[in-house]
Design a protein around this motif. Structure first.
Motif, mmCIF file in Angstrom:
data_model
loop_
_atom_site.group_PDB
_atom_site.id
_atom_site.type_symbol
_atom_site.label_atom_id
_atom_site.label_comp_id
_atom_site.label_asym_id
_atom_site.label_seq_id
_atom_site.Cartn_x
_atom_site.Cartn_y
_atom_site.Cartn_z
ATOM 1 N N GLY A 3 0.806 -1.210 0.000
ATOM 2 C CA GLY A 3 0.000 0.000 0.000
ATOM 3 C C GLY A 3 0.837 1.256 0.000
ATOM 4 N N LEU A 4 1.832 1.295 0.865
ATOM 5 C CA LEU A 4 2.696 2.473 0.931
ATOM 6 C C LEU A 4 3.582 2.579 -0.314
ATOM 7 C CD1 LEU A 4 3.704 2.418 4.705
ATOM 8 C CD2 LEU A 4 2.039 3.917 3.563
ATOM 9 N N ALA A 5 4.044 1.442 -0.824
ATOM 10 C CA ALA A 5 4.874 1.470 -2.029
ATOM 11 C C ALA A 5 4.086 2.001 -3.218
ATOM 12 C CB ALA A 5 5.405 0.068 -2.334
ATOM 13 N N MET B 264 3.765 6.521 -6.949
ATOM 14 C CA MET B 264 3.050 7.651 -7.547
ATOM 15 C C MET B 264 3.788 8.957 -7.281
ATOM 16 S SD MET B 264 -0.755 9.164 -6.740
ATOM 17 C CE MET B 264 -1.663 7.914 -7.638
ATOM 18 N N ALA B 265 4.242 9.141 -6.050
ATOM 19 C CA ALA B 265 4.978 10.357 -5.716
ATOM 20 C C ALA B 265 6.245 10.472 -6.557
ATOM 21 C CB ALA B 265 5.315 10.369 -4.225
ATOM 22 N N ALA B 266 6.923 9.343 -6.793
ATOM 23 C CA ALA B 266 8.123 9.360 -7.640
ATOM 24 C C ALA B 266 7.781 9.809 -9.053
ATOM 25 C CB ALA B 266 8.768 7.974 -7.658
ATOM 26 N N VAL C 289 -2.782 9.374 1.722
ATOM 27 C CA VAL C 289 -2.736 10.791 1.350
ATOM 28 C C VAL C 289 -1.644 11.521 2.125
ATOM 29 C CG1 VAL C 289 -4.021 12.962 1.361
ATOM 30 C CG2 VAL C 289 -5.151 10.851 0.640
ATOM 31 N N ASP C 290 -1.520 11.231 3.417
ATOM 32 C CA ASP C 290 -0.482 11.880 4.224
ATOM 33 C C ASP C 290 0.915 11.530 3.715
ATOM 34 O OD1 ASP C 290 -2.433 13.011 5.791
ATOM 35 O OD2 ASP C 290 -2.181 11.629 7.472
ATOM 36 N N ARG C 291 1.097 10.272 3.304
ATOM 37 C CA ARG C 291 2.402 9.853 2.783
ATOM 38 C C ARG C 291 2.721 10.602 1.488
ATOM 39 N NH1 ARG C 291 7.363 8.740 3.870
ATOM 40 N NH2 ARG C 291 8.322 7.017 2.734
ATOM 41 N N GLY D 239 6.147 -6.790 -1.323
ATOM 42 C CA GLY D 239 5.265 -5.646 -1.457
ATOM 43 C C GLY D 239 5.829 -4.479 -2.239
ATOM 44 N N GLU D 240 7.077 -4.557 -2.660
ATOM 45 C CA GLU D 240 7.652 -3.476 -3.457
ATOM 46 C C GLU D 240 7.078 -3.488 -4.882
ATOM 47 O OE1 GLU D 240 9.388 -1.086 -2.357
ATOM 48 O OE2 GLU D 240 9.915 -1.871 -0.371
#
Length: 342
Positions: free
Chosen positions: A130-132, A137-139, A270-272, A216-217
């Protein structure tokens, strides 16, 4: 057995002549799960697997299903912090198999397309997946389009206005019925467009379009047919709209695994994103509402193409989707109403 969308002999000849290292004969298998472009698993005589992407065999809408666009994006992003399949060869000649297509490396991972797909991951890997997802997306959203040769791929202004016009036009061109509610949502969104920035936008960024390793990556991001330059918060709005949580009363716009135990919630996602990108996410509710509307337009167009018989047979049941589309249209209307846009 005939395989829709592939002319085996000329396609095999082209692959043999244009894909480095490929040795004939090859076997083609339609990969299930696609609702727009068609993806085939291509296995050569040495057992090496590659993937081939082409448009549907009919019902192709204006500006949609652009293989050259997909090819350009994965070629530009290959080697950056955004993982994409290796671009291998692009064919612009529709005489080979009825349409342009491209070939890429086959990424052997797990695509988290639905709740059942999460079974391959223990809870800690689900949290990481989930975090990856949002980290990937941020990358993407921090890649400078000019630095990778994508600065001229689209206009840099008016992204939402273009999107609203495009999907409004295409859903009407698709022949989909009962569009009065979608038209009303469109008008409310178009009259209240927030200020926008510019970055690379994937257009369908969610776990169902990513390949994950066992830990999970993210191994690769797929399905770049909607990619363009525009407001990155549109991607985040789509991710949030498709990110289900346990106990949700409002259904997500797409199937996914995130309501299963172990996945982070929408707020954490969203916070991440905000922490990694430094972006102001205060307008995110507008983009979630926009994406609910867009999902209705996409779904109606997909259903129209299946009913017309121009998509591969991958188990899609058009009749079962009609009620879902109506519910999503109602939710899109409720979203713009709750925002005070009507």
């Amino acid at each position: 057995m005939e395989l829709r969308g592939i002319e085996p002999e000329p396609t095999e000849r082209w692959l043999r002549d244009n894909v480095p290292g490929l040795r004939a004969p090859v076997e083609f298998v339609l990969v299930s799960g696609g609702r727009s472009n068609l993806t085939y698993r291509v296995t050569d005589a040495d057992g090496v697997v590659r993937a081939l992407r082409r448009p549907p065999t009919g019902g192709v809408l204006s500006t949609a299903h652009d293989m050259s666009r997909e090819w350009r994006f994965i070629s530009a992003l290959h080697g950056t912090a955004v993982p994409v399949p290796e671009p291998l060869a692009y064919c612009a000649d529709p005489a080979v198999t009825g349409a342009e297509f491209y070939v890429m490396g086959f990424v052997d991972g797990t695509v988290l397309a639905d709740a059942g797909s999460a079974g391959a991951f223990p809870p800690q890997a689900r949290e990481r997946a989930g975090l990856a997802t949002v980290e990937c997306m941020a990358a993407l959203h921090t890649v400078d389009p000019d630095s990778v040769g994508l600065g001229d791929v689209a206009r840099r202004d008016g992204y939402l206005q273009r999107q609203l016009r495009r999907w409004q036009r295409q859903v009407h061109q698709s022949g989909a019925p009962d569009l009065e509610l979608l038209d009303a949502v469109h008008d409310a969104l178009a009259a209240n467009v927030p200020e926008q920035t510019t970055g690379i936008v994937h257009g369908d960024f969610r776990p169902g379009n990513l390949s994950f390793a066992p830990d999970g990556e993210v191994q690769a991001v797929f399905d770049w047919e909607l990619a363009t330059l525009g407001e990155p918060l549109a991607d985040l709005g789509w991710l949030v709209a498709s990110w289900a949580e346990p106990g949700d009363q409002v259904p997500a716009v797409a199937q996914g695994p995130t309501a299963e135990p172990g996945f982070p919630g929408r707020t954490e996602v969203v916070d991440r994103y905000a922490a990694l990108t430094g972006r102001d996410v205060s307008d995110l509710p507008y983009y979630v509402a926009f994406q609910r509307w867009r999902s209705c337009c996409i779904g109606a167009g997909v259903r129209a193409r299946y009913l017309a018989g121009v998509m591969g047979d991958d188990g899609y049941v058009a009749e079962e989707r009609a009620k879902d589309e109506l519910r999503q249209a109602q939710l899109a209307w409720e979203a713009v109403r709750d925002l005070g846009l009507v």
